[in-house]
Design a protein around this motif. Structure first.
Motif, mmCIF file in Angstrom:
data_model
loop_
_atom_site.group_PDB
_atom_site.id
_atom_site.type_symbol
_atom_site.label_atom_id
_atom_site.label_comp_id
_atom_site.label_asym_id
_atom_site.label_seq_id
_atom_site.Cartn_x
_atom_site.Cartn_y
_atom_site.Cartn_z
ATOM 1 N N GLY A 28 32.822 19.573 -26.506
ATOM 2 C CA GLY A 28 33.597 20.730 -26.940
ATOM 3 C C GLY A 28 33.151 22.015 -26.262
ATOM 4 N N PHE A 29 33.314 23.115 -26.965
ATOM 5 C CA PHE A 29 32.923 24.439 -26.491
ATOM 6 C C PHE A 29 31.500 24.724 -26.944
ATOM 7 C CE2 PHE A 29 37.503 24.629 -26.697
ATOM 8 C CZ PHE A 29 37.842 25.322 -25.546
ATOM 9 N N SER A 30 30.729 25.412 -26.111
ATOM 10 C CA SER A 30 29.371 25.776 -26.504
ATOM 11 C C SER A 30 29.103 27.226 -26.147
ATOM 12 C CB SER A 30 28.338 24.866 -25.838
ATOM 13 O OG SER A 30 27.051 25.194 -26.303
ATOM 14 N N TYR A 31 29.386 28.074 -27.087
ATOM 15 C CA TYR A 31 28.970 29.466 -26.977
ATOM 16 C C TYR A 31 28.684 30.012 -28.376
ATOM 17 C CZ TYR A 31 34.037 30.337 -27.498
ATOM 18 O OH TYR A 31 35.346 30.334 -27.922
ATOM 19 N N PRO A 32 27.708 29.363 -29.053
ATOM 20 C CA PRO A 32 27.341 29.845 -30.377
ATOM 21 C C PRO A 32 26.772 31.250 -30.291
ATOM 22 C CG PRO A 32 25.785 28.191 -29.642
ATOM 23 C CD PRO A 32 26.876 28.252 -28.635
ATOM 24 N N GLU A 33 26.913 31.991 -31.364
ATOM 25 C CA GLU A 33 26.425 33.366 -31.387
ATOM 26 C C GLU A 33 24.925 33.413 -31.141
ATOM 27 O OE1 GLU A 33 26.981 36.834 -34.556
ATOM 28 O OE2 GLU A 33 28.802 35.701 -34.081
ATOM 29 N N ASN A 34 24.194 32.512 -31.779
ATOM 30 C CA ASN A 34 22.759 32.436 -31.568
ATOM 31 C C ASN A 34 22.415 31.008 -31.125
ATOM 32 O OD1 ASN A 34 19.920 32.173 -31.867
ATOM 33 N ND2 ASN A 34 19.916 33.954 -33.225
ATOM 34 N N VAL A 35 22.220 30.838 -29.839
ATOM 35 C CA VAL A 35 21.982 29.519 -29.255
ATOM 36 C C VAL A 35 20.725 28.886 -29.841
ATOM 37 C CG1 VAL A 35 21.420 28.332 -27.100
ATOM 38 C CG2 VAL A 35 23.207 30.050 -27.142
ATOM 39 N N LYS A 36 19.682 29.667 -29.998
ATOM 40 C CA LYS A 36 18.423 29.153 -30.529
ATOM 41 C C LYS A 36 18.606 28.613 -31.942
ATOM 42 C CE LYS A 36 13.598 30.576 -30.891
ATOM 43 N NZ LYS A 36 13.064 29.379 -30.316
ATOM 44 N N ASP A 37 19.298 29.347 -32.796
ATOM 45 C CA ASP A 37 19.522 28.895 -34.177
ATOM 46 C C ASP A 37 20.339 27.605 -34.226
ATOM 47 O OD1 ASP A 37 18.091 31.003 -35.232
ATOM 48 O OD2 ASP A 37 19.864 32.142 -35.866
ATOM 49 N N PHE A 38 21.284 27.465 -33.324
ATOM 50 C CA PHE A 38 22.117 26.262 -33.323
ATOM 51 C C PHE A 38 21.386 25.057 -32.727
ATOM 52 C CE2 PHE A 38 25.199 23.352 -31.381
ATOM 53 C CZ PHE A 38 25.865 22.952 -32.528
ATOM 54 N N TYR A 39 20.779 25.229 -31.552
ATOM 55 C CA TYR A 39 20.244 24.080 -30.824
ATOM 56 C C TYR A 39 18.809 23.688 -31.202
ATOM 57 C CZ TYR A 39 24.245 23.549 -27.712
ATOM 58 O OH TYR A 39 25.497 23.293 -27.209
ATOM 59 N N ASP A 40 17.975 24.604 -31.638
ATOM 60 C CA ASP A 40 16.581 24.253 -31.925
ATOM 61 C C ASP A 40 16.430 23.124 -32.948
ATOM 62 O OD1 ASP A 40 15.588 25.931 -30.010
ATOM 63 O OD2 ASP A 40 14.629 27.327 -31.409
ATOM 64 N N PRO A 41 17.167 23.137 -34.072
ATOM 65 C CA PRO A 41 17.029 22.024 -35.017
ATOM 66 C C PRO A 41 17.514 20.676 -34.463
ATOM 67 C CG PRO A 41 18.099 23.903 -36.069
ATOM 68 C CD PRO A 41 18.020 24.202 -34.602
ATOM 69 N N ILE A 42 18.319 20.724 -33.426
ATOM 70 C CA ILE A 42 18.830 19.508 -32.790
ATOM 71 C C ILE A 42 17.853 19.029 -31.717
ATOM 72 C CG2 ILE A 42 20.705 18.599 -31.349
ATOM 73 C CD1 ILE A 42 22.469 20.813 -32.723
ATOM 74 N N LEU A 43 17.355 19.976 -30.910
ATOM 75 C CA LEU A 43 16.501 19.609 -29.784
ATOM 76 C C LEU A 43 15.126 19.116 -30.206
ATOM 77 C CD1 LEU A 43 17.217 22.291 -27.061
ATOM 78 C CD2 LEU A 43 17.974 19.935 -27.175
ATOM 79 N N GLY A 44 14.579 19.657 -31.277
ATOM 80 C CA GLY A 44 13.250 19.234 -31.721
ATOM 81 C C GLY A 44 13.188 17.738 -31.966
ATOM 82 N N PRO A 45 14.019 17.200 -32.867
ATOM 83 C CA PRO A 45 14.011 15.759 -33.106
ATOM 84 C C PRO A 45 14.400 14.944 -31.865
ATOM 85 C CG PRO A 45 15.182 16.879 -34.867
ATOM 86 C CD PRO A 45 14.891 17.891 -33.800
ATOM 87 N N PHE A 46 15.342 15.468 -31.068
ATOM 88 C CA PHE A 46 15.776 14.756 -29.870
ATOM 89 C C PHE A 46 14.618 14.581 -28.889
ATOM 90 C CE2 PHE A 46 17.688 14.897 -25.563
ATOM 91 C CZ PHE A 46 18.413 13.714 -25.617
ATOM 92 N N MET A 47 13.888 15.660 -28.625
ATOM 93 C CA MET A 47 12.760 15.594 -27.691
ATOM 94 C C MET A 47 11.664 14.686 -28.244
ATOM 95 S SD MET A 47 13.689 17.290 -25.126
ATOM 96 C CE MET A 47 14.597 18.683 -24.519
ATOM 97 N N GLU A 48 11.415 14.772 -29.524
ATOM 98 C CA GLU A 48 10.416 13.905 -30.156
ATOM 99 C C GLU A 48 10.799 12.431 -29.993
ATOM 100 O OE1 GLU A 48 9.042 12.986 -34.693
ATOM 101 O OE2 GLU A 48 9.403 15.089 -34.162
ATOM 102 N N HIS A 49 12.074 12.145 -30.192
ATOM 103 C CA HIS A 49 12.559 10.772 -30.037
ATOM 104 C C HIS A 49 12.409 10.290 -28.597
ATOM 105 C CE1 HIS A 49 14.915 7.188 -30.869
ATOM 106 N NE2 HIS A 49 15.666 7.473 -29.819
ATOM 107 N N LEU A 50 12.813 11.119 -27.645
ATOM 108 C CA LEU A 50 12.699 10.729 -26.237
ATOM 109 C C LEU A 50 11.255 10.457 -25.851
ATOM 110 C CD1 LEU A 50 15.193 13.040 -24.301
ATOM 111 C CD2 LEU A 50 15.503 10.664 -24.988
ATOM 112 N N ASN A 51 10.350 11.280 -26.353
ATOM 113 C CA ASN A 51 8.937 11.103 -26.031
ATOM 114 C C ASN A 51 8.362 9.826 -26.629
ATOM 115 O OD1 ASN A 51 8.710 13.425 -24.466
ATOM 116 N ND2 ASN A 51 8.261 14.706 -26.225
ATOM 117 N N SER A 52 9.003 9.314 -27.677
ATOM 118 C CA SER A 52 8.505 8.099 -28.326
ATOM 119 C C SER A 52 9.031 6.822 -27.658
ATOM 120 C CB SER A 52 8.889 8.088 -29.809
ATOM 121 O OG SER A 52 10.276 7.814 -29.969
#
Length: 81
Positions: A28-52
């Motif tokens: 879809g479209f990705s231009y959230p008002e605050n990118v950090k607030d939107f993506y940080d809760p998603i990226l944390g678990p994702f990166m942890e999973h990839l590292n495992s």
């Protein structure tokens, strides 16, 4: 790890991360008002999973109508991982 499912809006993409099958989708479209607030809760678990993972296949599907430069920085982090 708990799967992540976020419905798309006019400002942020649909997120469908299925950790049990290693299938991840951003659409879809990705231009959230605050990118950090939107993506940080998603990226944390994702990166942890990839590292495992050890030798497992991962399917990442990205289909954007539009994304702004701040979203591009987040996407770079995902692709780099």
């Amino acid at each position: 790890m708990e799967n992540i499912k976020i419905e798309r809006t006019d400002r942020h993409p649909e997120i469908d991360f299925d950790y049990s099958t290693n299938r991840f989708s951003i659409r879809g479209f990705s231009y959230p008002e605050n990118v950090k607030d939107f993506y940080d809760p998603i990226l944390g678990p994702f990166m942890e999973h990839l590292n495992s993972l050890d030798g497992a296949s991962v399917n990442l599907e990205c289909a954007f109508n539009y994304f702004h430069s701040s979203s591009a920085q987040v996407l770079y982090k995902i692709f780099d991982a």
